[in-house]
Design an enzyme around this catalytic site. Sequence first.
Site, mmCIF file in Angstrom:
data_model
loop_
_atom_site.group_PDB
_atom_site.id
_atom_site.type_symbol
_atom_site.label_atom_id
_atom_site.label_comp_id
_atom_site.label_asym_id
_atom_site.label_seq_id
_atom_site.Cartn_x
_atom_site.Cartn_y
_atom_site.Cartn_z
ATOM 1 N N CYS A 1 -54.269 103.659 -4.408
ATOM 2 C CA CYS A 1 -55.495 103.699 -3.616
ATOM 3 C C CYS A 1 -55.145 104.319 -2.266
ATOM 4 O O CYS A 1 -54.497 103.683 -1.429
ATOM 5 C CB CYS A 1 -56.071 102.292 -3.452
ATOM 6 S SG CYS A 1 -57.698 102.276 -2.687
ATOM 7 N N CYS B 1 -54.392 102.819 1.370
ATOM 8 C CA CYS B 1 -55.587 102.047 1.711
ATOM 9 C C CYS B 1 -55.200 100.867 2.613
ATOM 10 O O CYS B 1 -54.367 100.043 2.230
ATOM 11 C CB CYS B 1 -56.228 101.525 0.428
ATOM 12 S SG CYS B 1 -57.648 100.463 0.726
ATOM 13 N N CYS C 1 -62.688 103.793 -3.161
ATOM 14 C CA CYS C 1 -61.756 102.709 -2.837
ATOM 15 C C CYS C 1 -61.606 101.856 -4.080
ATOM 16 O O CYS C 1 -62.602 101.343 -4.614
ATOM 17 C CB CYS C 1 -62.257 101.863 -1.674
ATOM 18 S SG CYS C 1 -61.102 100.516 -1.350
ATOM 19 N N GLN D 1 -67.141 83.688 -1.475
ATOM 20 C CA GLN D 1 -65.816 84.160 -1.894
ATOM 21 C C GLN D 1 -65.909 85.622 -2.317
ATOM 22 O O GLN D 1 -66.822 85.978 -3.071
ATOM 23 C CB GLN D 1 -65.302 83.317 -3.070
ATOM 24 C CG GLN D 1 -65.006 81.867 -2.723
ATOM 25 C CD GLN D 1 -63.731 81.690 -1.922
ATOM 26 O OE1 GLN D 1 -62.966 82.622 -1.708
ATOM 27 N NE2 GLN D 1 -63.510 80.486 -1.439
ATOM 28 N N TYR E 1 -67.326 71.988 4.830
ATOM 29 C CA TYR E 1 -67.238 73.452 4.955
ATOM 30 C C TYR E 1 -67.807 74.064 3.672
ATOM 31 O O TYR E 1 -67.163 74.859 2.998
ATOM 32 C CB TYR E 1 -65.797 73.921 5.172
ATOM 33 C CG TYR E 1 -65.117 73.337 6.386
ATOM 34 C CD1 TYR E 1 -65.087 74.043 7.578
ATOM 35 C CD2 TYR E 1 -64.523 72.083 6.334
ATOM 36 C CE1 TYR E 1 -64.467 73.500 8.697
ATOM 37 C CE2 TYR E 1 -63.900 71.537 7.448
ATOM 38 C CZ TYR E 1 -63.875 72.256 8.628
ATOM 39 O OH TYR E 1 -63.248 71.719 9.727
ATOM 40 N N GLU F 1 -71.891 71.968 6.605
ATOM 41 C CA GLU F 1 -71.548 73.350 6.951
ATOM 42 C C GLU F 1 -72.185 73.698 8.293
ATOM 43 O O GLU F 1 -73.273 73.228 8.610
ATOM 44 C CB GLU F 1 -72.072 74.249 5.808
ATOM 45 C CG GLU F 1 -72.400 75.669 6.138
ATOM 46 C CD GLU F 1 -71.175 76.541 6.427
ATOM 47 O OE1 GLU F 1 -70.149 76.406 5.734
ATOM 48 O OE2 GLU F 1 -71.268 77.333 7.383
ATOM 49 N N ASP G 1 -62.800 72.873 2.535
ATOM 50 C CA ASP G 1 -62.521 74.304 2.333
ATOM 51 C C ASP G 1 -62.706 75.041 3.654
ATOM 52 O O ASP G 1 -63.662 75.798 3.834
ATOM 53 C CB ASP G 1 -63.497 74.847 1.259
ATOM 54 C CG ASP G 1 -63.222 76.291 0.890
ATOM 55 O OD1 ASP G 1 -62.206 76.857 1.345
ATOM 56 O OD2 ASP G 1 -64.035 76.859 0.129
ATOM 57 N N CYS H 1 -57.021 78.798 2.441
ATOM 58 C CA CYS H 1 -56.713 80.240 2.388
ATOM 59 C C CYS H 1 -55.567 80.545 3.354
ATOM 60 O O CYS H 1 -55.369 81.698 3.723
ATOM 61 C CB CYS H 1 -57.945 81.081 2.683
ATOM 62 S SG CYS H 1 -58.787 80.635 4.201
HETATM 63 C C1 LIG Z 1 -63.682 79.353 3.542
HETATM 64 S S1 LIG Z 1 -65.419 79.156 3.799
HETATM 65 C C2 LIG Z 1 -65.801 78.111 2.441
HETATM 66 C C3 LIG Z 1 -67.232 78.104 1.985
HETATM 67 C C4 LIG Z 1 -67.520 77.474 0.626
HETATM 68 N N1 LIG Z 1 -66.804 76.239 0.414
HETATM 69 C C5 LIG Z 1 -67.280 78.449 -0.498
HETATM 70 O O1 LIG Z 1 -66.369 78.259 -1.295
HETATM 71 O O2 LIG Z 1 -68.023 79.445 -0.588
HETATM 72 C C6 LIG Z 1 -65.450 78.170 5.214
HETATM 73 C C7 LIG Z 1 -66.831 77.740 5.669
HETATM 74 O O3 LIG Z 1 -66.679 76.869 6.789
HETATM 75 C C8 LIG Z 1 -67.743 77.096 7.692
HETATM 76 N N2 LIG Z 1 -67.285 76.555 8.990
HETATM 77 C C9 LIG Z 1 -66.462 77.137 9.902
HETATM 78 N N3 LIG Z 1 -66.228 76.305 10.914
HETATM 79 C C10 LIG Z 1 -66.903 75.152 10.666
HETATM 80 C C11 LIG Z 1 -67.041 73.924 11.361
HETATM 81 N N4 LIG Z 1 -66.431 73.701 12.516
HETATM 82 N N5 LIG Z 1 -67.792 72.961 10.798
HETATM 83 C C12 LIG Z 1 -68.413 73.156 9.616
HETATM 84 N N6 LIG Z 1 -68.324 74.324 8.923
HETATM 85 C C13 LIG Z 1 -67.581 75.309 9.436
HETATM 86 C C14 LIG Z 1 -67.959 78.585 7.626
HETATM 87 O O4 LIG Z 1 -69.240 78.950 8.059
HETATM 88 C C15 LIG Z 1 -67.743 78.873 6.130
HETATM 89 O O5 LIG Z 1 -68.948 78.799 5.418
#
Ligand SMILES: C[S@@+](CC[C@H](N)C(=O)[O-])C[C@H]1O[C@@H](n2cnc3c(N)ncnc32)[C@H](O)[C@@H]1O
Length: 458
Positions: A93, A100, A182, A290, A319, A340, A388, A415
């Site tokens: 790529c 890339c 890409c 994701q 989250y 969230e 998460d 992550c």
């Molecule tokens: C890695 S993503 C995970 C989302 C979901 N669990 C998924 O798998 O699609 C992290 C999430 O945490 C939220 N976030 C970030 N900081 C936060 C906070 N202080 N309190 C609550 N949520 C938060 C973000 O907006 C985002 O949607």
Amino acid sequence: MEGAESTEHRAGGEGAVAERTRPRRGEELELEIETLVYGGRGLARSSGYVVFVAGALPGDRVRAEVTKPKRAFAEARTLELLRPSPDRVPDSCEHEGEPCPGAPWQGLAYERQLAHKQEQVDDALRRIGGLDGFELEQIEPAAQRWRYRNKLEYSFGEREGEPVLGFHARGRWDVVVGVEDCRLASERGNEVRNEVRDWARAETLSAYDRRSRRGILRNLIVREGRRTAQIQTRLVTSPGRFPKPPVDLHTVIEGPSGGTDGPTGVLGAERLAEELCGLRLELSHGAFFQTNTEMAERLYGVVHEFAGLRGRERVFDLYCGIGTIGLTLAADAGEIWGLEIIPEAIADAERNAEANRITNARFVAANARTGVGPLLEKAGRPDVVVIDPPRSGLSQKIVRRVIECEAPRIVYVSCNPTTLAPNAAQLGEAGYRLRRVKPVDMFPQTPHIECVALLERE
Ligand SMILES: C[S@@+](CC[C@H](N)C(=O)[O-])C[C@H]1O[C@@H](n2cnc3c(N)ncnc32)[C@H](O)[C@@H]1O
């Protein structure tokens, strides 16, 4: 060496003193890359100094420029590949002859990418977290090594008075390399991006230049429902007068910010439809989703297994984004409580629950820092807490809020193993034992690592 600071340290046997010469910022070094460290940089040594080199792979000999000389190590970026590693696989790529920037590990055979990720999870948990006694399961390879991304963000630049649309060259915010195909995006995603670029050329629009603060075109974000075949495009521009763009959403940003968030007008489809784990989902453009749909299903499968549900549990999904994890667990749980910070994502979660006739899921728009306590009071003690967070992980204070939930099980989707490690260690001090960790490769050709950890209260 002129102008260089020198320190001495004992190396090896009695009386053996080795010179450690701290390199200077801007100095060029020839380096042999030994291995890869978390974040994807190559590790090399120069006069006893550890140097972390961006843009190089193990076995490469490179000419690199020192960008940050620090006391114990230096950071550098590759200027020239002097002798590629014999293990390198050819880049597949490339854009305008450049590898890339979204696929910095494409020169590593896929099996070696997996091995490095597995090793980095183990290393972070043991070295940073001081953890042991857990079962590190084999990393789940990606279903597709290329064309797996459901979202890509492109930048506009200009060449010979014409807009180009692509990626910033590695380490250069002022240079954009044009993209034709890409291999991280689907064929259809590439076509759609090129159509918008061709429209911009036909309309003779200019790209925004952050230095002069002039010009119109800033970014294009292409999102794709992999199961629905829907494509959603969002153009980001400066304010200006020009014909209606051929996109779904149009965000206008004033000022020199490099971001893409701002007031957004709807010209086509407002939300993107996707299917995941048998659920029909809709997402707002500002909500997290994701980026690898197929592997998100595998990831949530691991969460489901680690949650060990029997049909009656109260589950906190912290989250939760648009509610994906909680909604995929709902059929096997008593009740789901999602939390969230982004209100639009919570509105999506509620709409998604209703559309899928899920009646045992509730969602709260709140910051985890202040919202977990009130949630605990309202909902009562959970049996399982799923977490998460973003790459930065949890603050110590949020970990304390999680501990106060007194859930027998915590399923942590991470992550970033280097922030999972201290969080898991703090949970360990409060009586949680790290039992199982399963890495899942969501991002082939890149150093990004995703894993799911199961912690149980002793
Ligand atoms: C890695 S993503 C995970 C989302 C979901 N669990 C998924 O798998 O699609 C992290 C999430 O945490 C939220 N976030 C970030 N900081 C936060 C906070 N202080 N309190 C609550 N949520 C938060 C973000 O907006 C985002 O949607």
